[in-house]
Motif scaffolding. Structure first.
Motif, PDB file in Angstrom:
ATOM      1  N   ALA A  83      49.557  40.126  33.954  1.00  0.00           N
ATOM      2  CA  ALA A  83      49.471  38.698  34.290  1.00  0.00           C
ATOM      3  C   ALA A  83      48.221  38.399  35.118  1.00  0.00           C
ATOM      4  CB  ALA A  83      50.723  38.259  35.037  1.00  0.00           C
ATOM      5  N   ARG A  84      47.894  39.271  36.078  1.00  0.00           N
ATOM      6  CA  ARG A  84      46.675  39.072  36.880  1.00  0.00           C
ATOM      7  C   ARG A  84      45.432  39.110  35.997  1.00  0.00           C
ATOM      8  NH1 ARG A  84      49.466  42.237  40.622  1.00  0.00           N
ATOM      9  NH2 ARG A  84      48.441  44.128  39.888  1.00  0.00           N
ATOM     10  N   ALA A  87      45.206  35.968  33.787  1.00  0.00           N
ATOM     11  CA  ALA A  87      44.856  34.759  34.543  1.00  0.00           C
ATOM     12  C   ALA A  87      43.345  34.574  34.616  1.00  0.00           C
ATOM     13  CB  ALA A  87      45.453  34.824  35.941  1.00  0.00           C
ATOM     14  N   LYS A  88      42.605  35.658  34.466  1.00  0.00           N
ATOM     15  CA  LYS A  88      41.150  35.598  34.527  1.00  0.00           C
ATOM     16  C   LYS A  88      40.516  35.337  33.167  1.00  0.00           C
ATOM     17  CE  LYS A  88      41.207  38.850  38.341  1.00  0.00           C
ATOM     18  NZ  LYS A  88      40.909  40.226  38.749  1.00  0.00           N
TER      19      LYS A  88
END
Length: 99
Positions: A83-84, A87-88
């Motif tokens: 998810a991190r 997100a980018k």
């Protein structure tokens, strides 16, 4: 005749799914588990593992959790990392289309 309908890209080939496949392979390799051994944990042939890692087969959430557990990796930690990373990323182009 099919006409000029454009085909949507296969979601298995978008950047996020490619990153997921690469992470699944890394999880397996970090655990020192072969494709054959992981296939046995799934009670499936090793080709199941190969097809997931190569992008020829999608993996569902239950299979994802089983994969992580078989490799002694925490599924929640892996999802948070994915998810991190996502997100980018820009959203895939096929989500922008209005059909």
């Amino acid at each position: 005749m099919m006409g000029n309908r454009s085909r949507r890209p296969n979601p298995q080939h978008d950047a996020a799914y490619i990153a997921l496949r690469e992470r699944l392979k890394a999880i397996r390799e970090e655990a020192g588990i072969t494709q054959v051994q992981l296939g046995q944990a799934f009670k499936r042939p090793h080709t199941f593992v190969h097809k997931v890692e190569a992008g020829d087969r999608r993996i569902d959430p239950v299979e994802f959790v089983r994969w992580c557990l078989a490799c002694e990796s925490d599924p929640a930690t892996e999802v948070k990392g994915l998810a991190r990373m996502m997100a980018k990323m820009p959203p895939p182009r096929y989500l922008d289309r209005q059909d």
